[in-house]
Scaffold this active site. Structure first.
Site, mmCIF file in Angstrom:
data_model
loop_
_atom_site.group_PDB
_atom_site.id
_atom_site.type_symbol
_atom_site.label_atom_id
_atom_site.label_comp_id
_atom_site.label_asym_id
_atom_site.label_seq_id
_atom_site.Cartn_x
_atom_site.Cartn_y
_atom_site.Cartn_z
ATOM 1 N N SER A 111 0.875 -1.119 0.080
ATOM 2 C CA SER A 111 0.007 -0.050 -0.132
ATOM 3 C C SER A 111 0.779 1.260 0.132
ATOM 4 O O SER A 111 1.861 1.108 0.551
ATOM 5 C CB SER A 111 -0.908 -0.175 1.248
ATOM 6 O OG SER A 111 -1.335 1.130 1.357
ATOM 7 N N TYR A 134 -2.268 5.499 -3.835
ATOM 8 C CA TYR A 134 -3.214 6.676 -3.481
ATOM 9 C C TYR A 134 -2.680 7.737 -4.062
ATOM 10 O O TYR A 134 -1.530 8.077 -3.867
ATOM 11 C CB TYR A 134 -3.176 6.603 -2.101
ATOM 12 C CG TYR A 134 -4.227 5.609 -1.170
ATOM 13 C CD1 TYR A 134 -5.392 5.302 -1.735
ATOM 14 C CD2 TYR A 134 -3.889 5.181 0.070
ATOM 15 C CE1 TYR A 134 -6.254 4.396 -1.317
ATOM 16 C CE2 TYR A 134 -4.467 4.271 0.696
ATOM 17 C CZ TYR A 134 -5.961 3.748 0.084
ATOM 18 O OH TYR A 134 -6.704 2.954 0.663
ATOM 19 N N THR A 159 -5.857 2.758 -6.640
ATOM 20 C CA THR A 159 -7.142 2.660 -5.754
ATOM 21 C C THR A 159 -8.269 3.933 -5.987
ATOM 22 O O THR A 159 -7.774 5.115 -6.104
ATOM 23 C CB THR A 159 -6.860 2.500 -4.452
ATOM 24 O OG1 THR A 159 -6.257 1.212 -4.208
ATOM 25 C CG2 THR A 159 -8.137 2.440 -3.428
ATOM 26 N N LYS A 253 -8.493 -0.509 -9.001
ATOM 27 C CA LYS A 253 -9.177 -1.005 -7.878
ATOM 28 C C LYS A 253 -10.418 -0.338 -7.276
ATOM 29 O O LYS A 253 -10.185 1.025 -7.370
ATOM 30 C CB LYS A 253 -8.287 -1.262 -6.803
ATOM 31 C CG LYS A 253 -8.772 -1.777 -5.451
ATOM 32 C CD LYS A 253 -7.522 -2.015 -4.618
ATOM 33 C CE LYS A 253 -7.899 -2.773 -3.271
ATOM 34 N NZ LYS A 253 -8.320 -2.074 -2.200
ATOM 35 N N HIS A 277 -13.669 -2.238 -1.281
ATOM 36 C CA HIS A 277 -12.863 -1.903 -0.050
ATOM 37 C C HIS A 277 -13.291 -2.767 1.244
ATOM 38 O O HIS A 277 -13.087 -2.222 2.279
ATOM 39 C CB HIS A 277 -12.852 -0.358 0.023
ATOM 40 C CG HIS A 277 -11.500 0.340 0.461
ATOM 41 N ND1 HIS A 277 -10.825 1.034 -0.525
ATOM 42 C CD2 HIS A 277 -10.646 0.142 1.402
ATOM 43 C CE1 HIS A 277 -9.737 1.450 -0.167
ATOM 44 N NE2 HIS A 277 -9.507 0.918 1.527
#
Ligand code: FMN
Length: 381
Positions: A111, A134, A159, A253, A277
């Protein structure tokens, strides 16, 4: 052969072991979902509403669960999902997950909100590494993407379901924050979980390590990632630019509609991750397994990965029968991590592989590649 632990036979046993080891505030961060948490419950209910249709008298003496995913053959249709703040669960949690995935031969997705940097994980883990992006602001995203490329990550996940932070009441009630806030309640919570407290004291406060290098050190961005406050203006043209910047595989995603899935393909993505999520952003979204078949039909040629609610090998079989190429494990692998670190994650992976194998045998299917929709039907209500 991975270690088997007394009394632990399923992912839900690992969930209980994780709940016991972690302070309530940390377990609630792992487990919690958005709004009234009904999205998380619908994810599970949707899997439970599906039943399997076995074929009897087929020769299942040999079974195969390897699949092709993004041009690689992997031994099981599993990917470890990107999750932030993994060191809150276990010291060097990102690396523990990456190593367990590497040993099992399945991809691990790091992540943006990891506690070890892109480079640290790449240096110490073998196996296929993916990076999840992100977008806090565009320049920072550019720098993270080029670092992931330089460090050898094969696949980029964008994402898209965090334009703003989901409303998670558990975290708000507990005052969950990194650095952990000093309060009498937090101290009592820590003291009543001595195994977690000890490892936390030995290893220090988790940091967002992707933001502590010279070129990316930015406290405002760190705070924004922790609040999951992203660049809400990021849109389709930005996806096109990202496609141009990233030479590897690109997955989007957070997709839950056929229109978006088709558009991702049109804009050059190699595939989509059908995900809500884990119910952590907005409760009122469809359960992913309910929308999967239509997305598979519309996004022809694209790789389709599903997450949100996978807890057993039977769930894996249902998702693959409905057309997913693979599934991602979110909370399931975190329960293993929080309970026992790397060996716990390996045990969860092996457990789900065993369950998948047993399910295949019991529905009379020799191989994941032979699954199709005829193996699944809806339970009568
Ligand atoms: C504790 C936690 C942290 C997460 N952090 C991220 C993240 O940083 N980036 C992301 O794309 N998804 C994140 N997710 C979502 C997962 O990638 C995945 O979509 C979700 O966990 C799947 O649902 P499941 O947990 O029911 O399997 C997180 C999930 C959890 C449980």
């Amino acid at each position: 052969m991975t270690t088997a632990f007394p009394g632990i036979f399923s992912v839900s046993d690992y969930r209980e072991a994780a709940r016991r080891r972690l302070p309530k505030t940390v377990f609630d961060y792992l487990e919690g979902a958005a709004d009234d948490e009904s999205g998380m419950m619908h994810n599970r209910a949707a899997f439970e509403q599906l039943q399997l249709r076995p074929r009897r008298l087929s020769d299942v003496s040999r079974r195969e669960q390897s699949v092709s995913l993004l041009d690689r053959r992997i031994p099981a249709p599993l990917v470890i999902a990107p999750t932030g703040l993994n060191s809150a669960f276990w010291p060097k949690g990102d690396l523990a997950l990456a190593r367990a995935a590497g040993k099992a031969g399945i991809p691990f997705a790091l992540s943006t909100a990891s506690n070890m940097s892109i480079e640290e994980v790449a240096q110490d883990a073998d196996g296929d590494l993916w990076f999840q992006l992100y977008v806090v602001h565009r320049n920072l995203a550019k720098s993270l993407v080029s670092r992931a490329r330089a460090a050898g990550y094969s696949t980029l996940i964008l994402t898209t379901d965090v334009a703003v932070n989901g409303f998670r009441k558990r975290d708000l009630r507990n005052g969950f924050a990194i650095p952990f806030k000093a309060s009498t309640r937090a101290a009592l919570d820590g003291l009543s979980h001595p195994r977690w407290l000890w490892s936390y004291l030995m290893n220090g406060m988790p940091e967002l390590k992707n933001f502590s290098t010279d070129d990316a050190s930015d406290t405002a961005s760190q705070a924004a990632v922790l609040r999951r406050q992203m660049d809400a203006s990021f849109s389709w043209d930005d996806l096109r630019r990202l496609r141009d910047e990233w030479p590897g595989k690109l997955l989007v995603k957070g997709i839950v509609t056929t229109e978006d899935a088709a558009r991702c393909v049109e804009f050059g993505a190699d595939g989509v991750i059908v995900s809500n999520h884990g119910g952590r952003q907005l409760a009122d979204l469809p359960a992913t397994v309910d929308v999967l078949p239509d997305i598979v039909d519309k996004a022809t040629g694209a790789t389709i990965i599903l997450d949100s609610g996978i807890r057993t090998g039977a769930d894996v079989v249902k998702a693959l029968a409905l057309g997913a190429d693979s599934v991602m494990l979110g909370r399931a692998s975190l329960y293993g991590l929080a309970a026992r670190g790397e060996v716990g994650v390996s045990d969860v992976i092996e457990m789900i592989k065993r369950e998948t194998d047993r399910t295949l045998a019991l529905i009379g299917c020799r191989a994941i590649d032979e699954l199709d929709r005829s193996y699944v039907s809806r339970r009568p209500t």
